[in-house]
Design a protein around this motif. Structure first.
Motif, PDB file in Angstrom:
ATOM      1  N   ILE A 263       0.860  -1.180   0.000  1.00 37.64           N
ATOM      2  CA  ILE A 263       0.000   0.000   0.000  1.00 37.64           C
ATOM      3  C   ILE A 263       0.894   1.227   0.000  1.00 37.64           C
ATOM      4  O   ILE A 263       2.025   1.212   0.505  1.00 37.64           O
ATOM      5  CB  ILE A 263      -0.947   0.016   1.219  1.00 37.64           C
ATOM      6  N   SER A 264       0.411   2.304  -0.588  1.00 45.20           N
ATOM      7  CA  SER A 264       1.117   3.579  -0.542  1.00 45.20           C
ATOM      8  C   SER A 264       0.102   4.692  -0.370  1.00 45.20           C
ATOM      9  O   SER A 264      -1.055   4.558  -0.765  1.00 45.20           O
ATOM     10  CB  SER A 264       1.954   3.797  -1.808  1.00 45.20           C
ATOM     11  N   GLY A 265       0.534   5.767   0.215  1.00 47.79           N
ATOM     12  CA  GLY A 265      -0.342   6.907   0.469  1.00 47.79           C
ATOM     13  C   GLY A 265       0.276   7.789   1.529  1.00 47.79           C
ATOM     14  O   GLY A 265       1.361   7.528   2.047  1.00 47.79           O
ATOM     15  N   SER A 266      -0.417   8.839   1.879  1.00 42.05           N
ATOM     16  CA  SER A 266       0.136   9.783   2.853  1.00 42.05           C
ATOM     17  C   SER A 266      -0.326   9.510   4.278  1.00 42.05           C
ATOM     18  O   SER A 266       0.323   9.956   5.231  1.00 42.05           O
ATOM     19  CB  SER A 266      -0.238  11.218   2.465  1.00 42.05           C
ATOM     20  N   GLN A 267      -1.434   8.791   4.456  1.00 40.45           N
ATOM     21  CA  GLN A 267      -2.017   8.616   5.783  1.00 40.45           C
ATOM     22  C   GLN A 267      -2.384   7.137   5.976  1.00 40.45           C
ATOM     23  O   GLN A 267      -3.509   6.725   5.724  1.00 40.45           O
ATOM     24  CB  GLN A 267      -3.258   9.494   5.943  1.00 40.45           C
ATOM     25  N   ILE A 268      -1.438   6.337   6.440  1.00 43.51           N
ATOM     26  CA  ILE A 268      -1.634   4.893   6.487  1.00 43.51           C
ATOM     27  C   ILE A 268      -1.314   4.346   7.871  1.00 43.51           C
ATOM     28  O   ILE A 268      -0.341   4.757   8.511  1.00 43.51           O
ATOM     29  CB  ILE A 268      -0.737   4.184   5.443  1.00 43.51           C
ATOM     30  N   ARG A 269      -2.158   3.434   8.320  1.00 40.10           N
ATOM     31  CA  ARG A 269      -1.855   2.603   9.488  1.00 40.10           C
ATOM     32  C   ARG A 269      -2.019   1.143   9.075  1.00 40.10           C
ATOM     33  O   ARG A 269      -2.875   0.806   8.258  1.00 40.10           O
ATOM     34  CB  ARG A 269      -2.772   2.929  10.670  1.00 40.10           C
ATOM     35  N   ALA A 270      -1.198   0.271   9.655  1.00 35.88           N
ATOM     36  CA  ALA A 270      -1.244  -1.155   9.332  1.00 35.88           C
ATOM     37  C   ALA A 270      -1.345  -1.956  10.616  1.00 35.88           C
ATOM     38  O   ALA A 270      -0.967  -1.491  11.701  1.00 35.88           O
ATOM     39  CB  ALA A 270       0.004  -1.559   8.549  1.00 35.88           C
ATOM     40  N   HIS A 271      -1.861  -3.184  10.502  1.00 30.75           N
ATOM     41  CA  HIS A 271      -1.900  -4.080  11.653  1.00 30.75           C
ATOM     42  C   HIS A 271      -1.471  -5.469  11.215  1.00 30.75           C
ATOM     43  O   HIS A 271      -1.695  -5.888  10.065  1.00 30.75           O
ATOM     44  CB  HIS A 271      -3.297  -4.114  12.282  1.00 30.75           C
ATOM     45  N   PHE A 272      -0.843  -6.186  12.155  1.00 34.30           N
ATOM     46  CA  PHE A 272      -0.372  -7.543  11.935  1.00 34.30           C
ATOM     47  C   PHE A 272      -0.881  -8.384  13.109  1.00 34.30           C
ATOM     48  O   PHE A 272      -0.647  -8.023  14.275  1.00 34.30           O
ATOM     49  CB  PHE A 272       1.151  -7.564  11.837  1.00 34.30           C
ATOM     50  N   ASP A 273      -1.575  -9.477  12.819  1.00 32.45           N
ATOM     51  CA  ASP A 273      -2.365 -10.190  13.820  1.00 32.45           C
ATOM     52  C   ASP A 273      -1.760 -11.555  14.145  1.00 32.45           C
ATOM     53  O   ASP A 273      -1.235 -12.251  13.251  1.00 32.45           O
ATOM     54  CB  ASP A 273      -3.795 -10.369  13.324  1.00 32.45           C
ATOM     55  N   PHE A 274      -1.879 -11.915  15.435  1.00 32.04           N
ATOM     56  CA  PHE A 274      -1.289 -13.149  15.943  1.00 32.04           C
ATOM     57  C   PHE A 274      -2.261 -13.829  16.898  1.00 32.04           C
ATOM     58  O   PHE A 274      -3.145 -13.183  17.460  1.00 32.04           O
ATOM     59  CB  PHE A 274       0.010 -12.857  16.708  1.00 32.04           C
ATOM     60  N   LYS A 275      -2.038 -15.106  17.125  1.00 30.76           N
ATOM     61  CA  LYS A 275      -2.652 -15.834  18.237  1.00 30.76           C
ATOM     62  C   LYS A 275      -1.536 -16.097  19.241  1.00 30.76           C
ATOM     63  O   LYS A 275      -0.478 -16.617  18.879  1.00 30.76           O
ATOM     64  CB  LYS A 275      -3.271 -17.143  17.759  1.00 30.76           C
ATOM     65  N   THR A 276      -1.760 -15.731  20.491  1.00 23.76           N
ATOM     66  CA  THR A 276      -0.701 -15.841  21.494  1.00 23.76           C
ATOM     67  C   THR A 276      -1.160 -16.669  22.680  1.00 23.76           C
ATOM     68  O   THR A 276      -2.342 -16.677  23.048  1.00 23.76           O
ATOM     69  CB  THR A 276      -0.277 -14.444  21.992  1.00 23.76           C
ATOM     70  N   THR A 277      -0.210 -17.358  23.297  1.00 30.04           N
ATOM     71  CA  THR A 277      -0.449 -18.060  24.556  1.00 30.04           C
ATOM     72  C   THR A 277      -0.073 -17.137  25.709  1.00 30.04           C
ATOM     73  O   THR A 277       0.537 -16.075  25.509  1.00 30.04           O
ATOM     74  CB  THR A 277       0.381 -19.345  24.605  1.00 30.04           C
ATOM     75  N   GLU A 278      -0.409 -17.530  26.916  1.00 33.33           N
ATOM     76  CA  GLU A 278      -0.122 -16.709  28.088  1.00 33.33           C
ATOM     77  C   GLU A 278       1.385 -16.482  28.212  1.00 33.33           C
ATOM     78  O   GLU A 278       2.186 -17.420  28.184  1.00 33.33           O
ATOM     79  CB  GLU A 278      -0.668 -17.380  29.345  1.00 33.33           C
ATOM     80  N   ARG A 279       1.774 -15.213  28.300  1.00 38.24           N
ATOM     81  CA  ARG A 279       3.152 -14.755  28.460  1.00 38.24           C
ATOM     82  C   ARG A 279       4.038 -15.105  27.252  1.00 38.24           C
ATOM     83  O   ARG A 279       5.263 -15.178  27.355  1.00 38.24           O
ATOM     84  CB  ARG A 279       3.786 -15.280  29.755  1.00 38.24           C
ATOM     85  N   GLU A 280       3.424 -15.279  26.103  1.00 41.05           N
ATOM     86  CA  GLU A 280       4.215 -15.492  24.894  1.00 41.05           C
ATOM     87  C   GLU A 280       4.823 -14.172  24.447  1.00 41.05           C
ATOM     88  O   GLU A 280       4.178 -13.120  24.482  1.00 41.05           O
ATOM     89  CB  GLU A 280       3.347 -16.068  23.774  1.00 41.05           C
ATOM     90  N   GLN A 281       6.065 -14.256  24.000  1.00 41.36           N
ATOM     91  CA  GLN A 281       6.773 -13.067  23.547  1.00 41.36           C
ATOM     92  C   GLN A 281       6.782 -12.998  22.021  1.00 41.36           C
ATOM     93  O   GLN A 281       7.166 -13.957  21.352  1.00 41.36           O
ATOM     94  CB  GLN A 281       8.208 -13.060  24.066  1.00 41.36           C
ATOM     95  N   VAL A 282       6.342 -11.858  21.504  1.00 38.37           N
ATOM     96  CA  VAL A 282       6.476 -11.556  20.084  1.00 38.37           C
ATOM     97  C   VAL A 282       7.553 -10.480  19.966  1.00 38.37           C
ATOM     98  O   VAL A 282       7.455  -9.421  20.587  1.00 38.37           O
ATOM     99  CB  VAL A 282       5.155 -11.066  19.472  1.00 38.37           C
ATOM    100  N   LYS A 283       8.585 -10.775  19.182  1.00 38.54           N
ATOM    101  CA  LYS A 283       9.717  -9.862  19.056  1.00 38.54           C
ATOM    102  C   LYS A 283       9.741  -9.252  17.658  1.00 38.54           C
ATOM    103  O   LYS A 283       9.325  -9.877  16.682  1.00 38.54           O
ATOM    104  CB  LYS A 283      11.027 -10.594  19.332  1.00 38.54           C
ATOM    105  N   ILE A 284      10.255  -8.047  17.595  1.00 34.63           N
ATOM    106  CA  ILE A 284      10.357  -7.327  16.324  1.00 34.63           C
ATOM    107  C   ILE A 284      11.758  -6.719  16.229  1.00 34.63           C
ATOM    108  O   ILE A 284      12.234  -6.080  17.171  1.00 34.63           O
ATOM    109  CB  ILE A 284       9.318  -6.193  16.228  1.00 34.63           C
TER     110      ILE A 284
END
Length: 763
Positions: A263-284
């Protein structure tokens, strides 16, 4: 004291503090929250020394405009974070440290769970968006590490960095609807039209790349990124807040809002979705590049090879330990916290600005390769020429030389063919007055710290100072001053040009260029042309030579001065204190003038003149929070009462610096306030960069060892030190008494012992 110790040692940080104390000697004394309250404008997030990435929380998203008018709250958020706020909007990757102007705040990331909300919401109603309440009791920060619990969704956020990579670690609760939001609209100093264009491409279910182009304080800034997740996302989506742009180029043939790859444009927000277990760490891992998306990816792979968050944190803290250990001091814990936090803040800026392959974007917007040097940006030179760069000539000479080479590259790429004034990210912001890069170049060359082409540096200095069409330089050359009809800051501009001219003269003298020396040493006396003997103040005057009326020396609104008044700026002649004292009527009158600056009471009406003026950083009419006053307390050394310098310095230090969130008496200004503290705590200060002299003051350390790059040590010892013993009865250097009130740079670099003998009584 209870407030200070509550801030330093909350119940949630004792264990971490103790752990670090066993591993590092100096990192535990860095309190990154210092300056985050009121006007310090520092940020508490993670960064490495001089790093390209400054990964830190934003506590609000303030628009430059409110109801079509300037929003004064913008000034509070120059660093994106205010200690008194109760919510966090997210974590972005670029920040200025301690400035009085706003920009950056690029690529904001925020974790959430439950119903997807792509709007940040409001501080009054955080449930209306993705922002979250937080508590300082559940927040912790140290050098290259930040941690907080986001109360709204019970997510723990942790941040650390390398030079070019921000490393996020989010500990989630169990959820089938866990989200990572990437906000490409958010930014500091936001206004309609700041975002020129953004682009985002989902390469696969763990890799996202893109760029952001903005038109803010830096009018043409492009920053590229590569973002890798430790866990594949099962769904992603975009939302454009400029609807006509959503389908541009796709003729409505695709639904770009769900699982579309770009996607391209001047005013954009994105989301990335996960299923997580208790105290699971997602790193970036989120890498930046000034050059390209591939450059960002190369930076990421080169600097962070695995997913070991703790290792990256430790490596960054080892870098800080190395830099902090260049000066080892003795003193109580409060002194060490002030000192090593000042060291930390002094070594955040200037910032690295090139990829691991040495490519960077130049001021001409072309891609260049830094050959034989590291390229830097974020040059707040109106502030930092005074003490920060002189500090670097002692503890960072090689890095300071690279910064100067970066300034010379800026000169080569500049369409105006000028040295930088206030530059950032391949842009010249043209902020503040003077052309103070010349002072940085001259200071390094005069002190022999010039691993650069000094002849080329002189050429650049002279070309800059002869640029007649820049900010009244032509008029200044012709008349010997800037008339008030040409500029609203005519007096301060004249005084700053005169000092810069003196610095150029010193560089010319160093290189044996007599004709250039004569030209600029004559120009350096132009300060006399704006002095009004009838009032005893520097004063605006017309092109015909008439002094401006009406005239109030305490006012900041009657023209002639920038960030100060006539009473302050009359003392801004660091290149010629002897001449200034004579001009003002001699020793006794000058001492009385200095005394009155510290003891007078400014009526409230002078603080109401502008929205930005507060009583922060002010003692009487001495404005420590504004840099033009930073040399003033040392001017007593040119009088028959040098002991008053010692008295004033020891008064200023505890009033303007303390280990608390509101512990800075004004903007840190990319490390200048902190550099003043470091020098003054050690007992000397560079009143006149471009000279090899440091004026002696009154040290607050018990002892200090400066570990020089040449392998030698410069040791400062203080005998009979106490809060009451602020006066210096004698100074010895390598066994010989110093009769003057200064020490030379050449003495420091040779190493040796400087001993201050303290007393409760002045001579």
């Amino acid at each position: 004291m209870k407030r200070i110790f509550t801030f330093i040692l909350t119940c949630t940080t004792v264990a971490v503090y103790a752990q670090n104390s066993s591993k590092y000697q100096l990192v535990p004394f860095v309190k990154t929250m210092i300056g985050t309250q009121r006007m310090g404008h520092t940020y508490p997030g993670a960064t490495v020394p001089f790093g390209m990435v400054q990964l830190s929380p934003e506590t609000d998203t303030i628009s430059y405009e409110r109801n079509g008018k300037y929003n004064p709250d913008v000034y509070k958020y120059c660093a994106g974070y205010q200690y008194d706020d109760k919510t966090i909007v997210g974590f972005s990757h670029t920040h200025f440290s301690g400035t009085g102007h706003s920009d950056l705040g690029d690529f904001l990331i925020m974790p959430s769970v439950g119903k997807l909300q792509l709007n940040p919401g409001t501080a009054d109603d955080p449930s209306s968006g993705y922002r979250s309440p937080f508590s300082h009791d559940e927040e912790y920060s140290e050098a290259n590490y930040y941690k907080v619990r986001l109360a709204k969704n019970n997510i723990t956020a942790e941040l650390t960095t390398t030079a070019r990579v921000g490393f996020h670690q989010y500990t989630f609760p169990e959820s089938d609807d866990a989200h990572i939001i990437l906000d490409l609209m958010s930014g500091i100093y936001n206004y309609s039209g700041k975002n020129v264009w953004t682009y985002l491409r989902v390469v696969n279910d763990t890799l996202v790349m893109g760029y952001r182009q903005t038109n803010g304080w830096a009018r043409n800034r492009t920053l590229y990124f590569a973002m890798i997740f430790s866990k594949p996302f099962y769904r992603h989506g975009f939302k454009s807040y400029a609807p006509k742009e959503v389908y541009r180029g796709f003729w409505h043939k695709f639904d770009q809002t769900n699982n579309f790859p770009e996607i391209s444009g001047s005013q954009i927000r994105a989301h990335f979705d996960f299923k997580t277990t208790e105290r699971e760490q997602v790193k970036i891992k989120f890498a930046l590049s000034p050059v390209s998306m591939d450059g960002a990816l190369h930076n990421l792979v080169s600097e962070v090879a695995d997913w070991n968050f703790d290792k990256v944190k430790a490596q960054g803290q080892q870098l800080w330990e190395k830099e902090l250990s260049k000066i080892a001091i003795q003193g109580n814990d409060e002194l060490k916290q002030n000192f090593y936090t000042a060291m930390y803040h002094a070594m955040i800026n200037p910032t690295l600005y090139m990829d691991v392959d040495s490519l960077y974007k130049g001021l001409d917007q072309n891609i260049h390769k830094a050959s034989g040097f590291t390229n830097y940006t974020t040059f707040s030179l109106w502030d930092t020429y005074r003490a920060l760069h002189p500090l670097f000539t002692i503890i960072q000479p090689d890095r300071n030389a690279d910064m100067i080479k970066s300034m010379l590259a800026h000169y080569d790429q500049s369409p105006e063919h000028m040295l930088p004034v206030w530059s950032n990210s391949a842009n010249e912001n043209w902020c503040m007055s003077g052309y103070h890069a010349v002072a940085v170049l001259a200071d390094a060359a005069v002190k022999g710290s010039n691993q650069f082409d000094a002849a080329r540096a002189l050429e650049a200095c002279v070309a800059t100072a002869r640029k007649r069409d820049y900010e009244n330089i032509g008029t200044y050359i012709d008349l010997g001053f800037i008339p008030d009809t040409s500029s609203g800051t005519s007096v301060s501009g004249t005084l700053e040009y005169a000092y810069d001219d003196w610095a150029i003269a010193q560089l010319a003298a160093k290189l044996g260029k007599k004709d250039i020396y004569e030209e600029f040493i004559k120009r350096s006396q132009n300060y006399k042309h704006v002095y009004d003997a009838s009032t005893g103040f520097m004063r605006p005057r017309s092109s015909e030579g008439d002094f401006h009326v009406p005239f109030d020396p305490l006012s900041t609104s009657n023209g002639g001065f920038i960030e100060g008044n006539a009473w302050n700026y009359t003392l801004f002649v660091p290149q010629d204190p002897e001449g200034l004292i004579k001009l003002m009527g001699g020793n006794n009158r000058f001492v009385n003038y200095l005394d009155s600056l510290f003891t007078m009471h400014l009526p409230d009406k002078y603080f109401a003149e502008t929205e930005d003026i507060t009583r922060d950083g002010i003692i009487g009419n001495y404005v420590h929070g504004n840099e033009p006053s930073h040399h003033v307390a040392y001017l007593y050394n040119w009088t028959n009462k040098p002991w008053k310098t010692q008295e004033r310095i020891r008064m200023i230090l505890p009033l303007m610096y303390k280990p608390a969130p509101d512990g800075l008496g004004g903007n840190d200004d990319c490390g200048q306030m902190s550099a003043w503290y470091i020098f003054s705590a050690l007992g000397f200060y560079p009143v006149t960069p471009g000279s090899d002299r440091y004026e002696l003051g009154s040290p607050s350390v018990d002892q200090a060892i400066i570990h020089l790059d040449n392998g030698k040590n410069f040791v400062i010892k203080v005998t009979n030190k106490s809060p009451q013993n602020v006066y210096v009865s004698k100074v010895m250097f390598n066994g010989k008494e110093i009769k003057e009130h200064y020490i030379k740079h050449s003495d420091i670099i040779k190493g040796g012992d400087l001993i201050f003998f303290m007393s409760a009584q002045h001579k």
